[in-house]
Design a protein around this motif. Structure first.
Motif, short mmCIF file in Angstrom:
data_model
loop_
_atom_site.label_atom_id
_atom_site.label_comp_id
_atom_site.label_asym_id
_atom_site.label_seq_id
_atom_site.Cartn_x
_atom_site.Cartn_y
_atom_site.Cartn_z
N ASP A 1 0.79 -1.23 0.00
CA ASP A 1 0.00 0.00 0.00
C ASP A 1 0.83 1.28 0.00
O ASP A 1 0.30 2.36 0.23
CB ASP A 1 -1.00 0.02 1.18
CG ASP A 1 -2.14 0.99 0.93
OD1 ASP A 1 -2.79 0.90 -0.14
OD2 ASP A 1 -2.40 1.88 1.79
N TYR B 1 -6.35 6.87 -7.27
CA TYR B 1 -6.27 6.21 -5.96
C TYR B 1 -5.21 6.83 -5.06
O TYR B 1 -5.05 6.41 -3.92
CB TYR B 1 -5.94 4.72 -6.17
CG TYR B 1 -6.98 4.03 -6.99
CD1 TYR B 1 -8.07 3.40 -6.39
CD2 TYR B 1 -6.94 4.05 -8.39
CE1 TYR B 1 -9.06 2.80 -7.15
CE2 TYR B 1 -7.93 3.45 -9.15
CZ TYR B 1 -8.99 2.83 -8.52
OH TYR B 1 -9.98 2.25 -9.27
N ARG C 1 -5.53 -1.78 -3.50
CA ARG C 1 -6.76 -2.42 -3.07
C ARG C 1 -7.85 -1.37 -3.06
O ARG C 1 -7.57 -0.24 -2.69
CB ARG C 1 -6.60 -3.03 -1.66
CG ARG C 1 -5.74 -4.26 -1.66
CD ARG C 1 -5.58 -4.79 -0.25
NE ARG C 1 -6.70 -5.64 0.13
CZ ARG C 1 -6.72 -6.98 -0.01
NH1 ARG C 1 -5.69 -7.62 -0.53
NH2 ARG C 1 -7.77 -7.65 0.36
N PRO C 2 -9.09 -1.65 -3.43
CA PRO C 2 -9.68 -2.99 -3.54
C PRO C 2 -9.41 -3.76 -4.82
O PRO C 2 -9.94 -4.85 -4.98
CB PRO C 2 -11.18 -2.71 -3.41
CG PRO C 2 -11.35 -1.36 -4.01
CD PRO C 2 -10.12 -0.60 -3.61
N ILE C 3 -8.60 -3.23 -5.73
CA ILE C 3 -8.34 -3.98 -6.97
C ILE C 3 -7.39 -5.12 -6.67
O ILE C 3 -6.23 -4.89 -6.33
CB ILE C 3 -7.74 -3.05 -8.05
CG1 ILE C 3 -8.65 -1.83 -8.27
CG2 ILE C 3 -7.54 -3.82 -9.36
CD1 ILE C 3 -8.01 -0.75 -9.13
N LEU C 4 -7.91 -6.33 -6.75
CA LEU C 4 -7.11 -7.48 -6.33
C LEU C 4 -6.18 -7.96 -7.44
O LEU C 4 -5.23 -8.68 -7.17
CB LEU C 4 -8.03 -8.63 -5.89
CG LEU C 4 -8.91 -8.30 -4.67
CD1 LEU C 4 -9.89 -9.44 -4.41
CD2 LEU C 4 -8.05 -8.05 -3.43
#
Lengths: 304, 304
Positions: free
Chosen positions: A20, A53, A277-280
């Motif tokens: 992150d 993001y 995340r939330p894009i896995l």
């Protein structure tokens, strides 16, 4: 407006994350590869660069790192945000960090009217001192640009290029579409195609630029396609593009972002799960398919 | 999970801006009106509260102000964001500021898979200590919740309510829809209708809650509708809702946010252009129409 050339191949690198956080080392190494290819420009913080993001601080760090590693290659920077005042801050930061142009998509949460979208561009344009690329990306913004809206926005002082979402597959229709756009845009405003499967078709139809996702990670083959198209060898550009049909098929199935991230991870250029995340990202089976396509294309991360 | 009742009328106030800054005075005065109505809960930072456009600091200030003015009325807080780690920060801030529950819509820029959406809720749920309301708002998020996805997410520990986008207009179909949802949700998870034109229909069909935009600005009539429906007087609830058809028609034409902002501005409860740019709000002609509907309904900002 300065004299940055908004044409040729613009490479859109990923902004890889690790746990992150912005993986600056991986990003810098990638920008060095792009500058060595070379490409005509590097667009940091495109959709592929996950701008939507990232925090203001992260965006600043990304643009600074790109400029530091790009050498003589101009760096463009995405400045999109949901709120006009935030976009204006991003624009200021990008210019301070050395961006040669900025790229703006009209992000939405509440749907925007045409007047809202025009107002956004006008407000941002008024405070800019570098060229502005209008970024039409309906798949992410859910904004539909009419030709009228393109024409209104293109009269703003700094608007220098429009990134269109693609061209019709048929060459005659594609050419007609680009001719039509030329007729409504001020002269000097370049047209850039996006949607990598349409890159060759767009250049062959007369687009000045290819704003390319895959060139941000694998620049050499897109550079060959661009060179062929700009030399007038449409056949060769199309043939080179067809060689990568396996990739375009994966892009159509999963979106270019997830596939490109899987490629970077596969080649060891980003750590696993480099997307925010939330894009896995892709699952294991799809990663196997990506690896298979890379093998077929002879791409192992070392060879050019 | 604590014992907050996630039913009845939840009022979604605007977050008015003035010159691009949170207009805390106007917001506090509005929350006092809602608490005096009274409503059953106040949801700060819903879509109507422009959460998607606000910084972390602004969101903190909004939730704190709502809690300070709401007295005994529980305050719920929207915590949506594009990146999971940001959502987790907003959740932490909202709880620290005294929110009794949090509301989460799966914002998107890149389209999300069902696994991405589930992962978002799971990641956020894991760190929560208040109830979580799942916020299904396809018009803004472009996420389509399947019933399977509802069911998967509803098993998470803190999920206590689902805000659905509306119910079918036909009462029998509406009842069937709510019965179907009940059958797939764990008992104790409440269902709340949104889309104010569907408020009465949703409550009559068995929804526990009405998550209402207009009640965040004009709470009294929605409170009467809710009371009638919960007393079993479906006819009266429907009749009261029909009285406000003029408003629902404006909502359908312009979206509830722009119309509600125009109402607040018209009544002197927010300064002109209280929405975050690039949202310009209604033009003058449409504001005249709003004023006409308010006159017809006898709403002048003083009378209850």
């Amino acid at each position: 407006m300065n004299d940055v050339a908004l044409d040729g191949l613009s490479a859109f690198p990923l902004t890889p994350l690790s746990e992150d956080r912005f993986d600056e080392g991986a990003f810098r190494a990638n920008v060095r590869r792009l500058a060595a290819a070379p490409v005509d420009s590097i667009t940091a913080l495109g959709s592929t660069g996950s701008y939507a993001y990232l925090s203001r601080e992260e965006r600043r760090a990304v643009v600074s790192a790109a400029v530091a590693e790009a050498g003589d290659i101009p760096v463009f920077a995405g400045i999109g945000g949901l709120r006009t005042s935030h976009v204006q801050q991003y624009a200021e930061d990008a210019q301070a960090a050395g961006a040669a142009a900025v790229l703006l998509a009209p992000m939405t949460y509440q749907a925007l009217t045409d007047d809202d979208v025009h107002g956004l561009y006008a407000d941002v344009d008024a405070e800019l001192s570098v060229p502005l690329i209008v970024y039409d990306n309906p798949g992410t913004t859910h904004v539909t640009f009419s030709d009228d809206l393109y024409a209104r926005i293109a009269t703003l002082r700094n608007v220098a290029s429009i990134k269109i979402p693609g061209v019709p597959a048929d060459p005659v229709s594609a050419r007609a579409r680009i001719d039509r756009l030329r007729s409504i845009l001020p002269s000097g405003v370049t047209i850039g195609v996006s949607g990598d499967a349409s890159g060759a078709a767009g250049l062959n139809a007369g687009c000045d630029a290819w704003y390319s996702v895959i060139a941000g990670t694998l620049p050499d083959h897109p550079a060959r396609i661009t060179a062929a198209a700009h030399a007038g060898d449409a056949e060769r550009a199309s043939a080179l593009s067809r060689e990568w049909q396996g990739l375009w098929t994966l892009f159509a199935a999963h979106g270019s972002l997830r596939v490109t991230a899987a490629i970077a991870e596969q080649l060891g250029w980003a750590s696993r799960s480099c997307l925010p995340r939330p894009i896995l990202g892709l699952g294991d089976e799809d990663r196997e398919r990506v690896a298979g396509v890379l093998r077929t294309l002879g791409i192992d991360g070392r060879a050019r």
